[in-house]
Motif scaffolding. Structure first.
Motif, mmCIF file in Angstrom:
data_model
loop_
_atom_site.group_PDB
_atom_site.id
_atom_site.type_symbol
_atom_site.label_atom_id
_atom_site.label_comp_id
_atom_site.label_asym_id
_atom_site.label_seq_id
_atom_site.Cartn_x
_atom_site.Cartn_y
_atom_site.Cartn_z
ATOM 1 N N ALA A 104 34.056 42.874 20.380
ATOM 2 C CA ALA A 104 33.799 42.349 21.727
ATOM 3 C C ALA A 104 34.925 41.401 22.111
ATOM 4 O O ALA A 104 35.404 40.625 21.277
ATOM 5 N N HIS A 105 35.318 41.460 23.388
ATOM 6 C CA HIS A 105 36.412 40.623 23.877
ATOM 7 C C HIS A 105 36.512 40.786 25.395
ATOM 8 O O HIS A 105 35.781 41.578 25.993
ATOM 9 N N HIS A 106 37.436 40.048 26.014
ATOM 10 C CA HIS A 106 37.710 40.252 27.443
ATOM 11 C C HIS A 106 38.130 41.696 27.681
ATOM 12 O O HIS A 106 39.058 42.206 27.043
ATOM 13 N N SER A 107 37.472 42.363 28.615
ATOM 14 C CA SER A 107 37.818 43.741 28.961
ATOM 15 C C SER A 107 37.217 44.013 30.331
ATOM 16 O O SER A 107 35.997 44.103 30.476
ATOM 17 N N PHE A 108 38.080 44.129 31.342
ATOM 18 C CA PHE A 108 37.583 44.309 32.706
ATOM 19 C C PHE A 108 38.670 45.002 33.522
ATOM 20 O O PHE A 108 39.823 45.093 33.084
ATOM 21 N N PRO A 109 38.356 45.535 34.689
ATOM 22 C CA PRO A 109 39.347 46.262 35.485
ATOM 23 C C PRO A 109 40.598 45.426 35.736
ATOM 24 O O PRO A 109 40.509 44.233 36.028
ATOM 25 N N GLN A 110 41.737 46.059 35.673
ATOM 26 C CA GLN A 110 43.010 45.353 35.775
ATOM 27 C C GLN A 110 43.753 45.645 37.070
ATOM 28 O O GLN A 110 44.935 45.308 37.196
ATOM 29 N N ASP A 111 43.077 46.232 38.033
ATOM 30 C CA ASP A 111 43.714 46.592 39.289
ATOM 31 C C ASP A 111 43.412 45.573 40.383
ATOM 32 O O ASP A 111 42.250 45.386 40.763
ATOM 33 N N GLY A 112 44.450 44.876 40.830
ATOM 34 C CA GLY A 112 44.440 44.078 42.043
ATOM 35 C C GLY A 112 43.205 43.257 42.324
ATOM 36 O O GLY A 112 42.832 42.354 41.576
ATOM 37 N N ASP A 113 42.545 43.585 43.453
ATOM 38 C CA ASP A 113 41.418 42.809 43.939
ATOM 39 C C ASP A 113 40.256 42.802 42.957
ATOM 40 O O ASP A 113 39.559 41.794 42.827
ATOM 41 N N GLU A 114 40.034 43.914 42.265
ATOM 42 C CA GLU A 114 38.903 43.976 41.324
ATOM 43 C C GLU A 114 39.152 43.040 40.140
ATOM 44 O O GLU A 114 38.235 42.359 39.676
ATOM 45 N N LYS A 115 40.383 42.986 39.670
ATOM 46 C CA LYS A 115 40.721 42.048 38.600
ATOM 47 C C LYS A 115 40.462 40.616 39.050
ATOM 48 O O LYS A 115 39.842 39.822 38.321
ATOM 49 N N SER A 116 40.897 40.274 40.246
ATOM 50 C CA SER A 116 40.695 38.914 40.765
ATOM 51 C C SER A 116 39.222 38.583 40.913
ATOM 52 O O SER A 116 38.789 37.458 40.613
#
Length: 224
Positions: free
Chosen positions: A144-156
């Motif tokens: 388990a760790h940080h893992s989330f969408p990395q594209d633009g607005d979704e990342k923000s």
């Protein structure tokens, strides 16, 4: 990861995960339950990123016959782990270094909690391959760790949610904003799809998501 060699940061470490990781204690409990599905009472477990000793202590408390090898590159964090473990330390062997410092095993199970988001993609794959190599066939691996969408607005958006959770947990707003900036700019975070693909590329099978908390994801997978 230089902060993990800063004595003051190490001393404050135990406060951080509880405030910043949604359901931190439940994440540890779920990891132990997932291991216990497949391992025997006298299991030998590899814990990568063991500095601080929080999951080692939790696992050792819940499963009195399990034995552990814990690996971490920070000597200061390993010293904190020894202190955290107290009398439980007799069931744990601590190794300073990275995955290469771990014994060859074979281990009955392994965990890597809140660690791989510090590791670049190529090195992350190599690390996963080395974990896989040290496990018995069919052994569980919980990560388990940080893992989330990395594209633009979704990342923000996800980083803003992480900051909001930190503030709601008592972290000063400015400190939370600085943490988010560092995470977004400095950590080699992957998307959940990329993380799952790496697990499979490393040889793991039956990869399944078991935990999601804002920017964090957790999977259980098995040694093929």
């Amino acid at each position: 990861m230089s902060s993990f060699s800063d004595p003051e940061a190490v001393a404050r470490y135990v406060e951080g995960p509880v405030r910043l990781v949604p359901g931190f204690h439940d994440l540890q409990r779920m990891a132990a339950l997932l291991l216990a599905e497949r391992v025997e009472n006298d299991a030998r477990i590899l814990v990568l990123g063991a500095g601080g000793g929080l999951e080692l202590k939790a696992f050792a408390d819940w499963h009195p016959q399990w034995r552990f090898d814990g690996v971490d590159p920070s000597l200061e964090m390993l010293e904190l782990a020894r202190h955290t473990l107290g009398t439980l330390a007799s069931r744990v062997v601590l190794h300073e270094g990275y995955i290469e410092s771990a014994p060859d095993g074979p281990f009955d199970g392994a965990t890597c909690l809140l660690t791989l988001h510090f590791v670049p993609r190529n090195e992350r794959l190599r690390t996963l391959v080395e974990i896989h190599r040290r496990l018995r066939p069919g052994a569980p691996f919980v990560v388990a760790h940080h893992s989330f969408p990395q594209d633009g607005d979704e990342k923000s958006l996800w980083l803003d949610r992480y900051a909001a959770f930190a503030v709601a947990s008592g972290v000063p707003a400015e400190k939370a904003r600085n943490a988010v900036a560092a995470i977004g700019d400095q950590l080699p975070i992957l998307s959940p799809a990329e993380d799952e693909a790496l697990l499979r590329e490393a040889g793991f099978c039956d990869v399944g998501l078991f935990y999601a908390g804002f920017t964090f994801r957790g999977w259980v997978a098995f040694r093929s």
